[in-house]
Design a protein around this motif. Structure first.
Motif, PDB file in Angstrom:
ATOM      1  N   VAL A 115       3.227  -2.784   3.799  1.00 12.20           N
ATOM      2  CA  VAL A 115       3.324  -4.980   3.490  1.00 12.20           C
ATOM      3  C   VAL A 115       2.583  -6.254   3.593  1.00 12.20           C
ATOM      4  O   VAL A 115       3.532  -5.805   5.357  1.00 12.20           O
ATOM      5  CB  VAL A 115       4.953  -4.543   3.362  1.00 12.20           C
ATOM      6  CG1 VAL A 115       5.414  -5.596   2.275  1.00 12.20           C
ATOM      7  CG2 VAL A 115       5.171  -3.320   2.245  1.00 12.20           C
ATOM      8  N   TYR A 116       1.685  -6.380   3.608  1.00 12.86           N
ATOM      9  CA  TYR A 116       2.057  -8.220   4.040  1.00 12.86           C
ATOM     10  C   TYR A 116       0.964  -8.832   3.052  1.00 12.86           C
ATOM     11  O   TYR A 116       0.564  -8.981   2.089  1.00 12.86           O
ATOM     12  CB  TYR A 116       0.136  -7.536   5.344  1.00 12.86           C
ATOM     13  CG  TYR A 116      -0.380  -6.469   5.053  1.00 12.86           C
ATOM     14  CD1 TYR A 116      -0.449  -5.360   4.239  1.00 12.86           C
ATOM     15  CD2 TYR A 116      -1.928  -7.196   4.810  1.00 12.86           C
ATOM     16  CE1 TYR A 116      -2.399  -4.920   3.431  1.00 12.86           C
ATOM     17  CE2 TYR A 116      -3.233  -7.091   3.581  1.00 12.86           C
ATOM     18  CZ  TYR A 116      -2.979  -6.047   3.389  1.00 12.86           C
ATOM     19  OH  TYR A 116      -4.142  -4.863   3.157  1.00 12.86           O
ATOM     20  N   GLU A 124       0.852  -1.163  -0.177  1.00 13.75           N
ATOM     21  CA  GLU A 124       0.205  -0.163   0.255  1.00 13.75           C
ATOM     22  C   GLU A 124       1.229   1.355  -0.171  1.00 13.75           C
ATOM     23  O   GLU A 124       2.264   1.291   0.594  1.00 13.75           O
ATOM     24  CB  GLU A 124      -0.955  -0.215   0.908  1.00 13.75           C
ATOM     25  CG  GLU A 124      -1.799  -0.776   1.740  1.00 13.75           C
ATOM     26  CD  GLU A 124      -3.089  -1.345   3.239  1.00 13.75           C
ATOM     27  OE1 GLU A 124      -3.448  -1.929   2.905  1.00 13.75           O
ATOM     28  OE2 GLU A 124      -2.119  -1.089   3.621  1.00 13.75           O
ATOM     29  N   ARG A 138      -2.646   0.783  -4.612  1.00 14.08           N
ATOM     30  CA  ARG A 138      -2.562  -0.435  -3.293  1.00 14.08           C
ATOM     31  C   ARG A 138      -2.081  -1.561  -5.346  1.00 14.08           C
ATOM     32  O   ARG A 138      -2.190  -1.779  -5.811  1.00 14.08           O
ATOM     33  CB  ARG A 138      -4.357  -1.218  -3.708  1.00 14.08           C
ATOM     34  CG  ARG A 138      -4.185  -2.576  -2.802  1.00 14.08           C
ATOM     35  CD  ARG A 138      -5.815  -2.812  -2.277  1.00 14.08           C
ATOM     36  NE  ARG A 138      -5.625  -3.894  -1.316  1.00 14.08           N
ATOM     37  CZ  ARG A 138      -5.805  -5.484  -1.790  1.00 14.08           C
ATOM     38  NH1 ARG A 138      -6.064  -5.322  -3.521  1.00 14.08           N
ATOM     39  NH2 ARG A 138      -6.143  -6.087  -1.121  1.00 14.08           N
ATOM     40  N   PHE A 139      -0.789  -2.681  -4.647  1.00 13.25           N
ATOM     41  CA  PHE A 139      -0.631  -3.540  -5.137  1.00 13.25           C
ATOM     42  C   PHE A 139      -0.205  -4.766  -5.041  1.00 13.25           C
ATOM     43  O   PHE A 139      -0.550  -5.034  -3.601  1.00 13.25           O
ATOM     44  CB  PHE A 139       0.984  -3.238  -5.282  1.00 13.25           C
ATOM     45  CG  PHE A 139       1.696  -1.921  -6.581  1.00 13.25           C
ATOM     46  CD1 PHE A 139       1.661  -2.324  -7.496  1.00 13.25           C
ATOM     47  CD2 PHE A 139       1.391  -1.388  -4.986  1.00 13.25           C
ATOM     48  CE1 PHE A 139       2.217  -0.952  -8.152  1.00 13.25           C
ATOM     49  CE2 PHE A 139       2.004   0.041  -5.716  1.00 13.25           C
ATOM     50  CZ  PHE A 139       2.496   0.589  -7.461  1.00 13.25           C
ATOM     51  N   THR A 140      -0.332  -6.016  -5.409  1.00 15.48           N
ATOM     52  CA  THR A 140      -0.784  -7.541  -5.042  1.00 15.48           C
ATOM     53  C   THR A 140       0.483  -7.634  -5.960  1.00 15.48           C
ATOM     54  O   THR A 140       0.256  -7.495  -6.900  1.00 15.48           O
ATOM     55  CB  THR A 140      -1.926  -7.964  -5.418  1.00 15.48           C
ATOM     56  OG1 THR A 140      -2.542  -7.871  -6.821  1.00 15.48           O
ATOM     57  CG2 THR A 140      -3.086  -7.740  -4.754  1.00 15.48           C
ATOM     58  N   LEU A 141       0.837  -8.557  -4.920  1.00 16.67           N
ATOM     59  CA  LEU A 141       2.547  -9.096  -6.204  1.00 16.67           C
ATOM     60  C   LEU A 141       2.424 -10.907  -5.575  1.00 16.67           C
ATOM     61  O   LEU A 141       2.508 -10.706  -4.893  1.00 16.67           O
ATOM     62  CB  LEU A 141       3.881  -8.529  -5.044  1.00 16.67           C
ATOM     63  CG  LEU A 141       4.452  -7.459  -5.509  1.00 16.67           C
ATOM     64  CD1 LEU A 141       3.502  -5.985  -5.475  1.00 16.67           C
ATOM     65  CD2 LEU A 141       5.178  -7.050  -4.413  1.00 16.67           C
ATOM     66  N   THR A 142       2.189 -11.655  -6.820  1.00 17.76           N
ATOM     67  CA  THR A 142       1.906 -12.970  -6.647  1.00 17.76           C
ATOM     68  C   THR A 142       3.564 -13.298  -6.966  1.00 17.76           C
ATOM     69  O   THR A 142       4.656 -13.557  -7.209  1.00 17.76           O
ATOM     70  CB  THR A 142       1.120 -13.221  -8.222  1.00 17.76           C
ATOM     71  OG1 THR A 142       0.073 -12.963  -7.349  1.00 17.76           O
ATOM     72  CG2 THR A 142       1.162 -14.957  -7.687  1.00 17.76           C
TER      73      THR A 142
END
Lengths: 91, 91
Positions: free
Chosen positions: B78-79, B7, B42-46
Protein backbone atom coordinates in the motif's frame (compact mmCIF):
# COMPACT_ATOMS: atom_id res chain seq x y z
CA UNK A 1 15.92 -17.60 -7.25
CA UNK A 2 14.76 -14.19 -8.45
CA UNK A 3 11.40 -12.56 -8.87
CA UNK A 4 10.12 -10.14 -11.49
CA UNK A 5 6.93 -8.14 -11.06
CA UNK A 6 4.72 -7.35 -14.05
CA UNK A 7 1.96 -4.75 -13.57
CA UNK A 8 -0.93 -4.53 -16.03
CA UNK A 9 -3.72 -1.93 -15.82
CA UNK A 10 -6.81 -1.21 -17.93
CA UNK A 11 -6.12 1.65 -20.36
CA UNK A 12 -7.32 5.11 -19.22
CA UNK A 13 -9.99 5.31 -21.91
CA UNK A 14 -11.37 1.84 -21.16
CA UNK A 15 -14.28 1.46 -18.76
CA UNK A 16 -13.35 -0.60 -15.71
CA UNK A 17 -16.51 -2.16 -14.24
CA UNK A 18 -14.55 -3.97 -11.49
CA UNK A 19 -12.99 -0.70 -10.39
CA UNK A 20 -16.39 1.01 -10.44
CA UNK A 21 -17.83 -1.75 -8.26
CA UNK A 22 -14.96 -1.35 -5.81
CA UNK A 23 -15.32 2.44 -5.58
CA UNK A 24 -19.06 1.96 -4.94
CA UNK A 25 -18.31 -0.50 -2.14
CA UNK A 26 -15.71 1.85 -0.60
CA UNK A 27 -18.23 4.72 -0.63
CA UNK A 28 -20.87 2.59 1.08
CA UNK A 29 -18.27 1.72 3.74
CA UNK A 30 -17.53 5.38 4.37
CA UNK A 31 -14.34 5.81 2.29
CA UNK A 32 -15.73 8.95 0.64
CA UNK A 33 -12.26 10.40 -0.07
CA UNK A 34 -11.67 7.83 -2.80
CA UNK A 35 -12.97 9.32 -6.05
CA UNK A 36 -11.94 6.55 -8.45
CA UNK A 37 -10.59 3.01 -8.46
CA UNK A 38 -8.97 1.09 -11.30
CA UNK A 39 -8.35 -2.63 -10.96
CA UNK A 40 -5.54 -4.33 -12.81
CA UNK A 41 -3.30 -7.35 -12.47
CA UNK A 42 -0.01 -7.98 -10.74
CA UNK A 43 2.11 -10.99 -11.70
CA UNK A 44 5.23 -12.28 -10.00
CA UNK A 45 7.45 -14.38 -12.26
CA UNK A 46 10.01 -16.62 -10.56
CA UNK A 47 13.28 -17.38 -12.36
CA UNK A 48 16.16 -19.65 -11.38
CA UNK A 49 19.17 -17.75 -10.10
CA UNK A 50 19.54 -13.99 -9.99
CA UNK A 51 17.45 -11.80 -12.29
CA UNK A 52 19.46 -10.77 -15.37
CA UNK A 53 18.81 -8.11 -17.99
CA UNK A 54 17.92 -10.97 -20.37
CA UNK A 55 15.26 -12.15 -17.91
CA UNK A 56 13.82 -8.64 -17.71
CA UNK A 57 13.84 -8.33 -21.51
CA UNK A 58 11.99 -11.66 -21.82
CA UNK A 59 9.55 -10.55 -19.11
CA UNK A 60 8.86 -7.30 -20.98
CA UNK A 61 8.12 -9.28 -24.15
CA UNK A 62 5.90 -11.72 -22.25
CA UNK A 63 4.15 -8.80 -20.55
CA UNK A 64 3.24 -7.17 -23.87
CA UNK A 65 2.24 -10.35 -25.67
CA UNK A 66 0.96 -12.87 -23.12
CA UNK A 67 0.26 -11.20 -19.77
CA UNK A 68 -1.71 -8.26 -21.15
CA UNK A 69 -4.23 -7.59 -23.88
CA UNK A 70 -2.73 -4.56 -25.68
CA UNK A 71 -6.16 -3.53 -27.01
CA UNK A 72 -7.51 -2.76 -23.56
CA UNK A 73 -4.55 -2.90 -21.16
CA UNK A 74 -1.21 -1.16 -20.56
CA UNK A 75 1.88 -2.75 -19.06
CA UNK A 76 2.76 -0.14 -16.42
CA UNK A 77 5.63 -1.91 -14.71
CA UNK A 78 8.24 -4.65 -15.21
CA UNK A 79 10.88 -4.71 -12.48
CA UNK A 80 12.88 -6.98 -10.24
CA UNK A 81 11.33 -7.67 -6.86
CA UNK A 82 14.11 -7.00 -4.37
CA UNK A 83 14.13 -6.83 -0.57
CA UNK A 84 14.12 -3.06 -1.03
CA UNK A 85 10.99 -2.98 -3.23
CA UNK A 86 9.23 -5.35 -0.84
CA UNK A 87 10.06 -3.06 2.10
CA UNK A 88 9.10 0.12 0.24
CA UNK A 89 5.70 -1.23 -0.77
CA UNK A 90 4.80 -2.88 2.51
CA UNK A 91 2.92 -1.14 5.22
CA UNK B 1 -5.24 14.56 -7.12
CA UNK B 2 -3.22 11.72 -5.64
CA UNK B 3 -3.00 8.02 -6.29
CA UNK B 4 -2.49 5.10 -3.93
CA UNK B 5 -1.52 1.64 -5.12
CA UNK B 6 -2.82 -1.46 -3.32
CA UNK B 7 -1.21 -4.80 -4.19
CA UNK B 8 -2.95 -8.07 -3.32
CA UNK B 9 -1.47 -11.52 -3.97
CA UNK B 10 -2.68 -15.07 -3.33
CA UNK B 11 -1.15 -16.46 -0.13
CA UNK B 12 1.93 -18.69 -0.62
CA UNK B 13 0.12 -21.81 0.54
CA UNK B 14 -2.88 -21.23 -1.72
CA UNK B 15 -2.99 -22.84 -5.16
CA UNK B 16 -3.11 -20.25 -7.93
CA UNK B 17 -4.71 -21.81 -11.03
CA UNK B 18 -4.46 -18.55 -13.02
CA UNK B 19 -0.74 -18.36 -12.32
CA UNK B 20 -0.30 -22.03 -13.29
CA UNK B 21 -2.10 -21.39 -16.58
CA UNK B 22 0.16 -18.41 -17.27
CA UNK B 23 3.37 -20.35 -16.52
CA UNK B 24 2.16 -23.11 -18.86
CA UNK B 25 1.51 -20.57 -21.62
CA UNK B 26 4.94 -18.96 -21.09
CA UNK B 27 6.64 -22.37 -21.36
CA UNK B 28 4.81 -23.18 -24.60
CA UNK B 29 6.01 -19.81 -25.95
CA UNK B 30 9.61 -20.62 -25.08
CA UNK B 31 9.98 -18.69 -21.79
CA UNK B 32 11.52 -21.75 -20.09
CA UNK B 33 13.45 -19.66 -17.55
CA UNK B 34 10.24 -18.82 -15.71
CA UNK B 35 9.68 -21.51 -13.09
CA UNK B 36 6.59 -20.12 -11.40
CA UNK B 37 3.97 -17.39 -11.82
CA UNK B 38 1.56 -16.01 -9.25
CA UNK B 39 -1.27 -13.73 -10.35
CA UNK B 40 -2.69 -11.13 -8.03
CA UNK B 41 -4.46 -7.80 -8.19
CA UNK B 42 -3.26 -4.22 -8.40
CA UNK B 43 -5.63 -1.38 -7.52
CA UNK B 44 -5.07 2.33 -7.97
CA UNK B 45 -7.19 4.50 -5.68
CA UNK B 46 -7.60 8.16 -6.64
CA UNK B 47 -8.08 10.74 -3.89
CA UNK B 48 -8.74 14.48 -4.11
CA UNK B 49 -5.70 16.57 -3.29
CA UNK B 50 -2.33 15.25 -2.15
CA UNK B 51 -2.10 11.84 -0.49
CA UNK B 52 -2.01 12.19 3.30
CA UNK B 53 -1.09 9.71 6.02
CA UNK B 54 -4.84 9.53 6.81
CA UNK B 55 -5.53 8.50 3.20
CA UNK B 56 -2.87 5.79 3.42
CA UNK B 57 -4.27 4.57 6.74
CA UNK B 58 -7.77 4.38 5.23
CA UNK B 59 -6.35 2.60 2.17
CA UNK B 60 -4.62 0.03 4.42
CA UNK B 61 -7.92 -0.63 6.19
CA UNK B 62 -9.81 -0.89 2.89
CA UNK B 63 -7.08 -3.18 1.52
CA UNK B 64 -7.44 -5.62 4.41
CA UNK B 65 -11.23 -5.60 4.57
CA UNK B 66 -12.60 -4.82 1.12
CA UNK B 67 -9.91 -5.18 -1.56
CA UNK B 68 -8.61 -8.56 -0.40
CA UNK B 69 -9.98 -11.78 1.00
CA UNK B 70 -7.76 -12.38 4.07
CA UNK B 71 -8.48 -16.12 3.99
CA UNK B 72 -6.69 -16.61 0.69
CA UNK B 73 -4.89 -13.34 -0.09
CA UNK B 74 -2.18 -11.12 1.38
CA UNK B 75 -1.96 -7.35 1.01
CA UNK B 76 1.68 -7.00 -0.08
CA UNK B 77 1.78 -3.28 -0.77
CA UNK B 78 0.00 0.00 0.00
CA UNK B 79 1.93 3.07 -1.19
CA UNK B 80 1.56 6.41 -2.85
CA UNK B 81 2.02 6.38 -6.61
CA UNK B 82 4.51 9.17 -7.29
CA UNK B 83 6.34 10.21 -10.47
CA UNK B 84 9.32 8.41 -8.97
CA UNK B 85 7.50 5.08 -8.47
CA UNK B 86 6.03 5.31 -11.97
CA UNK B 87 9.52 5.85 -13.43
CA UNK B 88 11.10 3.09 -11.34
CA UNK B 89 8.51 0.51 -12.40
CA UNK B 90 8.30 1.43 -16.07
CA UNK B 91 10.44 -0.12 -18.70
Amino acid sequence: MGHIVVEVMPKQEILDPQGKAVVGALHRLGHRDVTDVRQGKRFTLTVDGPVTEAHLEAARRAAETTLSNPIIEDVVGVYELTDQTVAEHAR
